[in-house]
Design a protein around this motif. Sequence first.
Motif, PDB file in Angstrom:
ATOM      1  N   TYR A  71      -8.417   0.526  -7.043  1.00 44.63           N
ATOM      2  CA  TYR A  71      -7.585   1.037  -8.129  1.00 44.63           C
ATOM      3  C   TYR A  71      -7.860   0.252  -9.412  1.00 44.63           C
ATOM      4  CZ  TYR A  71      -4.801   3.179  -4.386  1.00 44.63           C
ATOM      5  OH  TYR A  71      -4.386   3.892  -3.290  1.00 44.63           O
ATOM      6  N   CYS A  72      -7.540   0.865 -10.533  1.00 43.73           N
ATOM      7  CA  CYS A  72      -7.686   0.183 -11.816  1.00 43.73           C
ATOM      8  C   CYS A  72      -6.667  -0.950 -11.911  1.00 43.73           C
ATOM      9  CB  CYS A  72      -7.485   1.185 -12.956  1.00 43.73           C
ATOM     10  SG  CYS A  72      -7.635   0.442 -14.588  1.00 43.73           S
TER      11      CYS A  72
ATOM     12  N   ARG B 111       0.834  -1.211   0.000  1.00 45.92           N
ATOM     13  CA  ARG B 111       0.000   0.000   0.000  1.00 45.92           C
ATOM     14  C   ARG B 111       0.870   1.264   0.000  1.00 45.92           C
ATOM     15  NH1 ARG B 111      -3.724  -1.697   3.054  1.00 45.92           N
ATOM     16  NH2 ARG B 111      -5.265  -1.966   1.405  1.00 45.92           N
ATOM     17  N   LEU B 112       1.952   1.244   0.761  1.00 46.24           N
ATOM     18  CA  LEU B 112       2.872   2.393   0.777  1.00 46.24           C
ATOM     19  C   LEU B 112       3.463   2.626  -0.612  1.00 46.24           C
ATOM     20  CD1 LEU B 112       4.469   4.562   2.408  1.00 46.24           C
ATOM     21  CD2 LEU B 112       6.215   2.813   2.776  1.00 46.24           C
ATOM     22  N   LEU B 113       3.896   1.553  -1.280  1.00 45.96           N
ATOM     23  CA  LEU B 113       4.489   1.694  -2.618  1.00 45.96           C
ATOM     24  C   LEU B 113       3.459   2.153  -3.632  1.00 45.96           C
ATOM     25  CD1 LEU B 113       6.838  -1.424  -2.803  1.00 45.96           C
ATOM     26  CD2 LEU B 113       7.484   0.967  -2.501  1.00 45.96           C
TER      27      LEU B 113
ATOM     28  N   LEU C  34      -9.095 -14.060  -3.980  1.00 48.01           N
ATOM     29  CA  LEU C  34      -9.660 -14.770  -5.132  1.00 48.01           C
ATOM     30  C   LEU C  34     -10.121 -13.783  -6.207  1.00 48.01           C
ATOM     31  CD1 LEU C  34     -11.719 -17.538  -3.278  1.00 48.01           C
ATOM     32  CD2 LEU C  34      -9.591 -17.861  -4.579  1.00 48.01           C
ATOM     33  N   ASN C  35     -10.769 -12.700  -5.774  1.00 48.94           N
ATOM     34  CA  ASN C  35     -11.250 -11.689  -6.731  1.00 48.94           C
ATOM     35  C   ASN C  35     -10.088 -10.988  -7.434  1.00 48.94           C
ATOM     36  OD1 ASN C  35     -13.972 -12.117  -6.375  1.00 48.94           O
ATOM     37  ND2 ASN C  35     -14.206 -10.562  -4.787  1.00 48.94           N
ATOM     38  N   CYS C  36      -9.056 -10.649  -6.648  1.00 51.05           N
ATOM     39  CA  CYS C  36      -7.941  -9.911  -7.265  1.00 51.05           C
ATOM     40  C   CYS C  36      -7.215 -10.791  -8.279  1.00 51.05           C
ATOM     41  CB  CYS C  36      -6.989  -9.368  -6.203  1.00 51.05           C
ATOM     42  SG  CYS C  36      -5.761 -10.527  -5.572  1.00 51.05           S
ATOM     43  N   SER C  37      -7.105 -12.093  -7.988  1.00 53.41           N
ATOM     44  CA  SER C  37      -6.472 -13.007  -8.940  1.00 53.41           C
ATOM     45  C   SER C  37      -7.286 -13.084 -10.234  1.00 53.41           C
ATOM     46  CB  SER C  37      -6.351 -14.395  -8.304  1.00 53.41           C
ATOM     47  OG  SER C  37      -5.791 -15.303  -9.216  1.00 53.41           O
ATOM     48  N   ALA C  38      -8.604 -13.211 -10.095  1.00 56.45           N
ATOM     49  CA  ALA C  38      -9.470 -13.297 -11.278  1.00 56.45           C
ATOM     50  C   ALA C  38      -9.415 -12.013 -12.096  1.00 56.45           C
ATOM     51  CB  ALA C  38     -10.909 -13.575 -10.832  1.00 56.45           C
ATOM     52  N   HIS C  39      -9.501 -10.867 -11.441  1.00 54.31           N
ATOM     53  CA  HIS C  39      -9.500  -9.592 -12.158  1.00 54.31           C
ATOM     54  C   HIS C  39      -8.148  -9.305 -12.811  1.00 54.31           C
ATOM     55  CE1 HIS C  39     -13.006  -8.176  -9.372  1.00 54.31           C
ATOM     56  NE2 HIS C  39     -13.432  -8.896 -10.395  1.00 54.31           N
ATOM     57  N   PHE C  40      -7.068  -9.661 -12.116  1.00 51.56           N
ATOM     58  CA  PHE C  40      -5.732  -9.447 -12.687  1.00 51.56           C
ATOM     59  C   PHE C  40      -5.540 -10.291 -13.939  1.00 51.56           C
ATOM     60  CE2 PHE C  40      -1.308 -10.968 -12.980  1.00 51.56           C
ATOM     61  CZ  PHE C  40      -0.670  -9.760 -13.229  1.00 51.56           C
TER      62      PHE C  40
ATOM     63  N   LEU D 254      -3.479  -7.206  -4.767  1.00 56.91           N
ATOM     64  CA  LEU D 254      -4.507  -7.279  -3.721  1.00 56.91           C
ATOM     65  C   LEU D 254      -4.912  -5.879  -3.264  1.00 56.91           C
ATOM     66  CD1 LEU D 254      -6.206  -8.966  -1.741  1.00 56.91           C
ATOM     67  CD2 LEU D 254      -4.220  -8.989  -0.205  1.00 56.91           C
ATOM     68  N   VAL D 255      -3.930  -4.961  -3.133  1.00 55.89           N
ATOM     69  CA  VAL D 255      -4.223  -3.576  -2.739  1.00 55.89           C
ATOM     70  C   VAL D 255      -5.072  -2.890  -3.812  1.00 55.89           C
ATOM     71  CG1 VAL D 255      -3.163  -1.294  -2.424  1.00 55.89           C
ATOM     72  CG2 VAL D 255      -2.270  -3.270  -1.176  1.00 55.89           C
ATOM     73  N   CYS D 256      -4.755  -3.155  -5.077  1.00 54.42           N
ATOM     74  CA  CYS D 256      -5.571  -2.597  -6.168  1.00 54.42           C
ATOM     75  C   CYS D 256      -7.031  -3.038  -6.020  1.00 54.42           C
ATOM     76  CB  CYS D 256      -5.033  -3.052  -7.521  1.00 54.42           C
ATOM     77  SG  CYS D 256      -3.548  -2.179  -8.057  1.00 54.42           S
TER      78      CYS D 256
END
Length: 391
Positions: A310-311, A268-270, A373-379, A303-305
């Motif tokens: 974030y897009c 998140r910091l980065l 799970l959602n972030c993996s699918a969306h990525f 995961l932070v996205c």
Amino acid sequence: MVTRSQCRTRGCFFESLPPEVLDMILHRLSLLEISVFSMASKEINSYVLCHISTMAWRNRMATQSLYHSSCPHGQHSIIGHYKALGLLFKRCTLLLPTKDRLKFTYCKLKQTLTAGWDEQECNRVFTFLCNFTQLPRKIKIVVTGEPGASRDLEVQLRLFCRHVLLDPSRSHKGCRFWLTQILKSWPMVCQARLLFILYGPLLPDDSLGWQEVLNNGLSNAMLWDLAKALLLLHSNLEDKYWTPDTMLAILEELTVLPQVWHMENLARLLSLCGNTLCHNVLANKALNGRLSEMSRLIVYLILVCEKDGYCMNWAVKMVQQVSKVFCTTADKWSFIQSLENMFSEVTMETYEVAMAGNPRDNLESSQSLLSILNCSAHFHTEILHVFLKEE
């Protein structure tokens, strides 16, 4: 005929004057006369306080101080000038709480003192403040002791440096100058500790979140000040002191204080620090053979996205940029395998935590599992979309 009570309700003569006329009067009064005038009434005090807060008034005070320095008895004139200035600030802030009075007095005095001065003269002001407030001794105590051991002194140091030197600066250049003055005489590990003390997450009880960065995923708001400070130091590409390698080293030191941070907080910091710093950190890990560590960080950036809205295209582009660090096809294939294996590993870790948690933690654990799970699918959807467009 006017009674005494009517006189009191009507206010004094000066309160009925137009602001322009009152400004002309204040312009002709000496510092000592203004300080006495400020005690005439609450309304007058408020007006004088606004008047001496303007940039025009501070510039005039700076000009007067230069005039005093050229007088035959310059040193005594300067001392008298700033003594009268201090008395004015004291009298103008009589109606404010002590904390606000100190903040106003230090800030305005520093701004007035350094208005129009070059770096060498501002260095002398910083040296004077260090000697007067024993700033180096206080910094040494907090950077050499255990994090959080001197809780009150850490907060005192943060408030003084932020309210007196850093936050009142009206430009990035000015703020970067004062921050560099505070940091530059200390070793890198101490610089990282100081950055956390000055800009790290502050808890509701006014203590620093030393433990919170280790155990919990913190919000953007709690990490935003720290990200801004890192961006400030990194913003001037011509600055020979804050080079990309220096910034990488400080980030490495910062994110292991007091121990290794929770990976979500680092990610998140980065993400708040923007593309350049984020890419530099990932590329540095890739070039130094820390492939597994880099892959885990990328997974948490994704995961932070997902969590912060974030897009996902930002994460995809970051992965594309990092992949260019690898020169051979075999190295790129190893990178892809490492990233996909890390997705599986983080998912399993999150699942195991969810299964082993107490009933009270079930909701939070389930939400974490759903997010990964959602972030993996969306990525993967986004990266396939990019691939198909290029075809």
